[in-house]
Scaffold this active site. Structure first.
Site, short mmCIF file in Angstrom:
data_model
loop_
_atom_site.label_atom_id
_atom_site.label_comp_id
_atom_site.label_asym_id
_atom_site.label_seq_id
_atom_site.Cartn_x
_atom_site.Cartn_y
_atom_site.Cartn_z
CG HIS A 183 -2.00 -1.30 1.19
ND1 HIS A 183 -1.78 -2.16 1.78
CD2 HIS A 183 -3.27 -1.13 1.00
CE1 HIS A 183 -2.79 -3.39 1.58
NE2 HIS A 183 -3.75 -2.56 1.20
CG ASP A 252 -3.92 -5.80 -4.28
OD1 ASP A 252 -4.94 -5.12 -3.79
OD2 ASP A 252 -3.05 -6.20 -3.27
#
Length: 352
Positions: A183, A252
Site C-alpha cells: 500500500h 490488486d
C-alpha cells in the site's frame, strides 16, 4: 455497450447521481465495497441494487474484503467479528478440526454477504509469511507452512462457495516474503526461484478456484523490473504456466503506492501483462475516470473466465442455520483456545 474489464469503488453509502451515470455509461464488471460504504444491512442492499440497476445486470459482481481479523469490512454491531486466519492453525494438533472451523467460518461469512447481495469475498489469503517479512500479511495468513495454508485456504473457499459467494485467492503468486507494505511502497523479494516454489504451492493446490488477485511485488529471480501485476513474465511463466492457474485474474488495487505511473498507465500495463480485470478501490471519481480511459472490454478468454466464475454460484446455497452455526463456531473457538486437543468434534462442524 460491452462490459468493461474493471472493478471500481464508490465514495459513500449511497450512489450519487454522478456515480450512477458514470457506471451506467461505462458498465464496469463489478463494484467493490469498503467500510466507508457499509452502514447496515438494508443500506448495503440498496447500494448493491442501485449499482446493478445502473449497469443493467442483475448478476453484476459486488465484492468486499471480508477475511476476519484486521481485514473485515462488515463488522459489529450488525455482523459478527471473525478471527484472523492464523487462529485456525492453532489447531494444528487436530488438522481435521482446524479445516472444519475454517470451512464453517467461510460458510458463516458467505451467509452474511449473500444476505445483503454481495457475491464475491476477496479471501482467502494464500500467502506464506516468512521470518523477517513485513507484517502487512502477518496473521492474515493461515500459517507459515505452505501445505497447511493450502488445506485451510481450501476449506474456507469451499465454505464461501457453499454459501453462494465466490472466493478470491490472493495474492498470487505470493506476498508472504515482502519486506514492505505494498500500500505504501514496492516490495522487492530477492529469494531464489527454488525458494519461491514453496510460496507457489498453495496457489497451485487451489487452481480450481474461480478468481485470483495479484501481488504488487517484484520477484527478482523472475522479473527484476516489474511487480507481478504488471509483469508479463510473471503472469505468463509463473501464474499461468508454473502454477497452472486458468481462472480470472484481477489486479490488486491500482491506487496503491507500489505501482508507478499514472493510473491509466498502470491499468494499461496490467492488461498487457495478462491480467483479465483491473481493480481501483478508493471511490474517487476523478481517478476512476483516468482508469476508465484505458478500460478494455471484457472479451475473449477474460470473458469466458468471468462467466465460468459466476457459474460457480448459480445455485441455491446449501441448507444452513446461521444462528446455530455461529454458536457452534464461537464455542468451538473458545474450547480450542483453552484445550485444542479436546475441541468441538470436526464432523459436527462439517455437518452444519
Amino acid at each position: 455497450m460491452s462490459v468493461k474489464a474493471l472493478i471500481l469503488g464508490c465514495a459513500g453509502t449511497v450512489l450519487s447521481a454522478e456515480e450512477a451515470a458514470f457506471f451506467r455509461d461505462l458498465d464496469p464488471w463489478g463494484l467493490i465495497l469498503f467500510r466507508r460504504n457499509c452502514a447496515d444491512p438494508d443500506q448495503i442492499r440498496r447500494l448493491v441494487s442501485d449499482f446493478r440497476t445502473a449497469v443493467g445486470r442483475a448478476d453484476a459482481p459486488v465484492l468486499v474484503d471480508q477475511e476476519g481479523g484486521r481485514v473485515q469490512r462488515l463488522g459489529p454491531p450488525h455482523w459478527p467479528k471473525y478471527p484472523p486466519a492464523r487462529v485456525f492453525a492453532r489447531l494444528a494438533n487436530d488438522p481435521l478440526h482446524g479445516r472444519a472451523l475454517a470451512r464453517l467460518a467461510g460458510r458463516l461469512m458467505a451467509h452474511d454477504l449473500h444476505s445483503v447481495g454481495i457475491t464475491v469475498d476477496c479471501a482467502p489469503v494464500l500467502d506464506v509469511p516468512v521470518a523477517g517479512a513485513h507484517d502487512v500479511i502477518g496473521d492474515r495468513a493461515f500459517s507459515s507452512d505452505p501445505a497447511e495454508v493450502a488445506a485451510l485456504g481450501r476449506a474456507m473457499a469451499e465454505g464461501l462457495i457453499a454459501g453462494g459467494v465466490l472466493p478470491v485467492i490472493k495474492h498470487i503468486p505470493g506476498h508472504g516474503r515482502s519486506g514492505a507494505d505494498s500500500h505504501a511502497a514496492l516490495p522487492v523479494v530477492e529469494a531464489s526461484r527454488e525458494a519461491l516454489e514453496a510460496d507457489f504451492l498453495p496457489f497451485r493446490t487451489l487452481t480450481d478456484m474461480p478468481l485470483a488477485m495479484t501481488a504488487h511485488v517484484v520477484y527478482t529471480a523472475i522479473d527484476p523490473r516489474r511487480p507481478a501485476t504488471t509483469s508479463r513474465r510473471v503472469m505468463r511463466s509463473v501464474v499461468r504456466d508454473a502454477i497452472g492457474y486458468d481462472g480470472l485474474v484481477m489486479t490488486d488495487d491500482l491506487s496503491m503506492n507500489a505501482l508507478e505511473g499514472s493510473l491509466g498507465e498502470r491499468a494499461r500495463q496490467a492488461y498487457r501483462a495478462g491480467c483479465d480485470v483491473v481493480l481501483h478501490c478508493n471511490g474517487k471519481l476523478d481517478e476512476m475516470r483516468q482508469v476508465a480511459c484505458e478500460a478494455r472490454a471484457l472479451a475473449g478468454r477474460a470473458k469466458q473466465r468471468a462467466a465460468a466464475a459466476l457459474g460457480r454460484i448459480r445455485h441455491v446455497p446449501e441448507p444452513f442455520d446461521a444462528r446455530e452455526a455461529l454458536a457452534v463456531f464461537t464455542k468451538s473457538l473458545e474450547r480450542a483456545e483453552s484445550a485444542p486437543s479436546t475441541g468441538f468434534a470436526a464432523d459436527h462442524a462439517l455437518s452444519l
